[in-house]
Scaffold this motif. Sequence first.
Motif, short mmCIF file in Angstrom:
data_model
loop_
_atom_site.label_atom_id
_atom_site.label_comp_id
_atom_site.label_asym_id
_atom_site.label_seq_id
_atom_site.Cartn_x
_atom_site.Cartn_y
_atom_site.Cartn_z
N UNK A 354 0.89 -1.07 -0.10
CA UNK A 354 -0.07 -0.10 0.00
C UNK A 354 0.87 0.95 -0.11
N UNK A 355 0.75 2.10 0.85
CA UNK A 355 1.59 3.29 1.05
C UNK A 355 2.95 3.10 1.86
N UNK A 356 3.31 1.89 2.15
CA UNK A 356 4.41 1.75 2.90
C UNK A 356 5.45 0.78 2.22
N UNK A 357 6.42 0.81 2.35
CA UNK A 357 7.81 0.12 1.86
C UNK A 357 8.41 -0.70 3.01
N UNK A 358 8.39 -1.94 2.79
CA UNK A 358 9.17 -3.05 3.81
C UNK A 358 10.39 -3.35 3.24
N UNK A 359 11.52 -3.37 4.11
CA UNK A 359 12.76 -3.42 3.57
C UNK A 359 13.27 -4.72 4.75
N UNK A 360 13.74 -5.58 4.24
CA UNK A 360 14.34 -7.11 5.25
C UNK A 360 15.79 -7.06 4.99
N UNK A 361 16.49 -6.84 5.93
CA UNK A 361 18.21 -6.98 6.03
C UNK A 361 18.35 -8.51 6.66
N UNK A 362 19.36 -9.26 6.29
CA UNK A 362 19.94 -10.19 6.96
C UNK A 362 21.17 -9.68 7.70
N UNK A 363 20.99 -9.94 9.00
CA UNK A 363 22.16 -9.48 10.11
C UNK A 363 23.14 -10.42 10.22
N UNK A 364 24.30 -10.42 9.68
CA UNK A 364 25.28 -11.28 9.77
C UNK A 364 25.99 -11.37 11.50
N UNK A 365 25.98 -10.26 11.99
CA UNK A 365 26.55 -10.11 13.55
C UNK A 365 25.47 -10.65 14.41
N UNK A 366 24.54 -11.45 14.23
CA UNK A 366 23.73 -12.00 15.05
C UNK A 366 23.70 -11.18 16.43
N UNK A 367 23.06 -9.63 16.49
CA UNK A 367 23.11 -9.13 17.80
C UNK A 367 22.40 -9.92 18.89
N UNK A 368 22.93 -9.67 20.18
CA UNK A 368 22.26 -10.39 21.30
C UNK A 368 22.40 -12.08 21.15
N UNK A 369 23.28 -12.61 20.11
CA UNK A 369 23.53 -13.87 19.75
C UNK A 369 22.17 -14.54 19.45
N UNK A 370 21.15 -13.74 18.90
CA UNK A 370 19.74 -14.31 18.53
C UNK A 370 19.42 -13.96 17.24
N UNK A 392 15.62 -15.25 11.08
CA UNK A 392 15.56 -16.26 10.19
C UNK A 392 16.15 -17.50 10.62
N UNK A 393 15.21 -18.23 11.13
CA UNK A 393 15.88 -19.62 11.71
C UNK A 393 16.08 -20.64 10.68
N UNK A 394 17.01 -21.73 11.01
CA UNK A 394 17.29 -22.48 10.10
C UNK A 394 15.94 -23.31 9.59
N UNK A 395 16.11 -23.38 8.51
CA UNK A 395 14.81 -23.99 7.71
C UNK A 395 14.08 -25.13 8.34
N UNK A 396 15.08 -25.99 8.87
CA UNK A 396 14.38 -27.28 9.48
C UNK A 396 14.63 -27.18 10.75
N UNK A 397 14.71 -26.33 11.69
CA UNK A 397 14.88 -26.17 13.23
C UNK A 397 13.34 -26.46 13.78
N UNK A 398 13.36 -27.17 14.77
CA UNK A 398 11.93 -27.34 15.47
C UNK A 398 11.37 -26.43 15.86
N UNK A 399 12.11 -25.24 16.27
CA UNK A 399 11.42 -24.13 17.07
C UNK A 399 12.42 -23.49 17.86
N UNK A 400 12.02 -22.46 18.74
CA UNK A 400 12.76 -21.65 19.79
C UNK A 400 12.67 -22.35 21.18
N UNK A 401 13.94 -22.85 21.50
CA UNK A 401 14.13 -23.36 22.97
C UNK A 401 13.92 -22.56 23.98
N UNK A 402 13.61 -23.03 25.11
CA UNK A 402 13.30 -21.91 26.36
C UNK A 402 14.84 -21.48 26.69
N UNK A 403 15.95 -22.17 26.71
CA UNK A 403 17.17 -21.83 27.24
C UNK A 403 17.73 -20.74 26.40
#
Length: 422
Positions: A354-370, A392-403
């Motif tokens: 619509x009236x907005x632009x969405x830009x997606x960046x891949x961040x190699x630095x993994x800020x906050x290790x996540x 952007x999780x690995x394609x076949x990862x089961x989900x995000x773990x509590x730890x």
Amino acid sequence: MIFVYLDWNVIAQMKNGHHQELLKQLKQPNRIKHLFSTSHINDIFSSYSKSPEQLKIINEDLEFITFMTENFCLFNTGKNIEMDIVDPKELFADKVAEKDLYNDLSIDNLFEVLEGDDLTTKKSEFLIKLIKSIPLDENFINALNHSESADFYDKIFPGLKNDPTIGGFFESFGKTMTNMNETEIYKDWRKILQSTLNINRDKLFNDHNPFDSIDKAYNEFKAGKPTINEELGKNNPKWFNEIINNYLTLDMHGYQEDKINTKKGRKETYRNTTEDTFHAAFASTCNFYIINDDRAYKKTKKVYEKLKLNTLVFQPQEFIDYYNTYLFPRPAEFDIEIPNKYLSFDNYSEEKKESRILRTYFIHHFPFDFFNAMNLEATENGKAHKLVLGQLSPTNKGGTYYFEVEKLSQRLYSALGNDVDN
């Protein structure tokens, strides 16, 4: 957290004193989680013997896996790949206990489970005789005895033409699997396949688009490509089988085909290739796959590219360089500035809504290790409206773990302080 999967060769070389810079980078349990899988256990089991010297080496290998991974293990449930904390020594003991289970695939051995009281035994004996005597398909029997195809089928199904029944097929199939894992017969299979399809192995070996070249060969031959039978792959997730099938497709048709050699040194057979396929599948649940075998490295990259998997494949030095450029240790406060730096980069994908632009960046630095992705929502004149960090999780990862969330919250509190409600 950042998830890393290592090929067994890399782990073994680390244990023997190599890749020490890589080892130092990976041994950061609060930032990087290194996982092992049941395929690593299979790799170690391939050198199993009862000699005290070999048992000592195996025990050291298993203890090094514990040292590296803190026993975080990937295993196949049949429906998915899941992670749990498992002692590799327990898995290895289970492997030793079942080592003779599949050596004899005859009908008689498969029905031993029915042995018990006299009634059950008599019924099973009758059933065994009935099943063993069922003849195979007539066209298949003719192929077994046809002058042009007899040698080919005798290599694939040794002895079957002398007993073309269901019983003979099970006997032959057991021999086939033993030959595949213990001899050089897989090399003969590859030659026959490549010759039949008129594939120039030397040309395909370093082909930039091997899948396209293989498809072209089948189109010219007017035949469909073989895939994993649904029954054989029914105990794997569908995506797991896709990786295995594509990897084996490359190797069977000549792209970076594995060496097959049983004459000297470490035995190299079809077993090694299949374990490499399993490693490639398990690794697709992680952010990074580090592998030191050049042929397996190239095949895995081609498979991941074809299937569009969100896992980066590196050789040890490549990961070291990547780590030093992007993943180096830093205070949590530093990570707050990373998203702003990426806003000045031109490396992003963009779509208009619509009236907005969405830009997606891949961040190699993994800020906050996540976080490794960032979405910027802006008006058409470029004024920022909203900035969201994501993963952007690995394609076949089961989900995000509590730890993972636990470690992330610690990093966020360290950078930002407690929330207003503590």
